[in-house]
Design an enzyme around this catalytic site. Structure first.
Site: not given
Length: 526
Positions: A32, A72, A93, A156-157, A275, A279, A323, A456
């Site tokens: 990520d 993501t 998302n 989860d995603r 990620d 961030h 990404h 992003h």
């Protein structure tokens, strides 16, 4: 001379043909927020797994996502489907679902329950039901070869979307309990191997642990000393989250016997910690360098485990990212680069004010994706207006906000009425008729709406440029400078595995990296 040439030709026809076998295990890895240039900036520090990929794999130097937004859920729903959001339905998302009348996430599912979380059978529900297309894993399952498909991540995603509808299980980290959890969508109860893993409380070994740079020096941060929700949530923004993912992936290989049966299995792993760290501090911070080096070492641990359990000659590895990320605006300003911060509220307020002035007072906005806005269609119908007219008015208003690069109305995108440059094409690829916002807003390059840190989501290349590397038997290693898209991963894997191409794939087969066997040899190898 002619006789010798003819003899050589005849002998070549009977020479042993190169046999390329199907892999026993496909390991699809996404990191990520891993920009492509992290491979080059920190190359001299890589001496393990990433180094192995770079030296033994087929390395694509110019792989760019072709959609908007670059977030993501969209990235993770792309690389193993080959689809764009316009086709997959994963437009962000989260988004405002008009049929449900509420904001939903890419994987939220009110008909599923969490398994293994803080409260038994309760908690946030998730499933792949919002994904409209198939994945490589789904096509493997439908081929009827007895393949297993498993997804693993902190998010989860990121576990659910790459593994698809028919996965044997998708697992993610629960920041409340410190357990790896799943959904009743897959099964009524967690497998025993997952329960055993959770019972060992693997996250607790990081209590009070300090994240010290690999090169030494002061700690970046120190973990809390108490095993509670605060501690478990804090893990996500440290390299320790990635370590947990790697250990859980090992447990999945052992527990499900992946790669150890007479078929091809698929394990989709997403490392999320990069990620969370990115961030907070941005791509130029020492923490990003450090976690990138640790990612290299973690890949090495994973490959060493796979060598012992499956044999790397039986494993096909694909590595990419979902990404990139934009530099922190203040860092860019210091080096005389453009960029800054824009208030998302300013854009919404401008649209709300303009619509109220023109059409009368009312709640004209009902949801958003980033800076993009959903209009109140019930109010539009009540005022006897059309969505085309109101969305055009709203887009005109958004364009007046400083540092808005472009604003597209639903009417424009529905008719494909855009000039057609790189940005426009990405916007169209991200526009789904049923799910996308009514006003799509793009900020100028290097601008973002976050008040601190970075993010992003832009169509520009700093957010779209990611690694794509294939490594394994049947892959021609080397450096490939042609422009490709992560959408090409899925059809390439489908071709190598002799399964149907995923239903929404728009990419091409990367034939330049495939070692083609003699047809008869290929048939005998199956």
């Amino acid at each position: 001379m002619k006789l010798a040439s003819a003899l050589l030709l005849v002998l070549s026809l009977f020479a042993p043909a190169q046999v390329v076998r199907r892999p026993k295990l496909v390991v699809a890895i996404a990191v990520d927020q891993f920009r492509y240039d992290y491979l080059t900036k920190f190359r001299d520090q890589y001496n393990s797994g990433l180094s192995r990929l770079l030296t033994r794999g087929a390395v694509f130097t110019n792989a760019f996502y072709i959609h908007f937004p670059t977030v993501t859920a969209v990235g993770h729903s792309t690389y193993l489907t080959g689809a764009t959001p316009s086709i997959s339905g994963i437009v962000g998302n989260e988004w405002y679902d008009r049929e449900e009348g509420k904001v939903v996430t890419s994987v939220s599912d009110d008909n599923a329950g969490m398994l293994g979380g803080a409260s038994r059978g309760g908690g946030k529900a998730a499933s792949p039901r919002r994904l409209l297309v198939s994945t490589v894993g789904d096509e493997l399952k439908m081929a009827g070869r007895g393949s297993k498909v498993v997804g693993v991540s902190v998010k989860d995603r990121s576990a659910i979307l790459p593994s698809g509808h028919m996965a044997d299980g998708a697992y993610w980290f629960d920041g409340s309990s410190g357990n790896f959890v799943s959904s009743t969508y897959y099964f009524a109860d967690l497998p025993e191997w997952v329960k055993k893993f959770n019972s060992s409380h693997p996250a607790d070994r990081f209590l009070s642990k300090s994240w010290i740079p690999v090169s030494g020096g002061a700690a970046f941060k120190t973990m809390p000393a108490t095993a509670d929700a605060k501690f478990y949530s804090a893990i996500e923004a440290t390299p320790y989250a990635n370590e947990l993912i790697e250990k859980f992936a090992e447990a999945a290989v052992t527990g499900e016997q992946l790669g150890k049966r007479n078929t091809t299995d698929l394990l989709a792993i997403s490392f999320s910690a990069n990620d969370y760290v990115g961030h907070a501090v941005g791509p130029d911070d020492p923490q990003v360098r450090d976690i990138s080096i640790r990612t290299d070492r973690l890949f090495g641990d994973l490959f060493q485990f796979l060598e012992a359990q499956v044999g790397m000659r039986n494993v096909l590895v694909v590595f990419t990212a979902d990404h990139g990320v934009v530099p922190v605006p203040e860092v860019n300003a210091a080096r005389k680069m453009p960029g800054g911060r824009v208030s998302g509220k300013m854009i919404a307020d401008k649209i709300q004010s303009r619509l109220s002035e023109k059409y009368g007072p009312g709640k004209w906005l009902i949801g958003k994706i980033g800076e993009s806005q959903f209009l109140n269609d019930a109010l539009i119908r009540e005022r006897k207006l059309t969505m085309d007219e109101v969305s055009e008015t709203a887009a005109h208003a958004a364009r007046e906000v400083p540092h808005v690069f472009r604003a597209y109305s639903r009417a424009q995108l529905s008719r494909g009425e855009v000039p057609g440059d790189m940005v426009d094409r990405r916007i169209l690829n991200g526009f789904n008729q049923r799910r996308s916002a009514d006003v799509t807003v793009v900020l100028e390059p290097y601008y973002l709406n976050e008040g601190k840190g970075t993010s992003h989501g832009a169509p520009f290349l700093y957010d779209a440029h990611v690694p794509v590397i294939f490594m394994g038997e049947g892959i021609r290693s080397g450096r490939y400078n042609e422009k490709i898209a992560p959408n090409d991963i899925a059809p390439t894997l489908a071709t190598m595995l002799d399964v149907e191409t995923p239903s929404g794939a728009v990419g091409r087969v990367l034939t330049e990296i495939l070692i083609e066997p003699h047809p008869a040899a290929a048939k005998s190898a199956k």
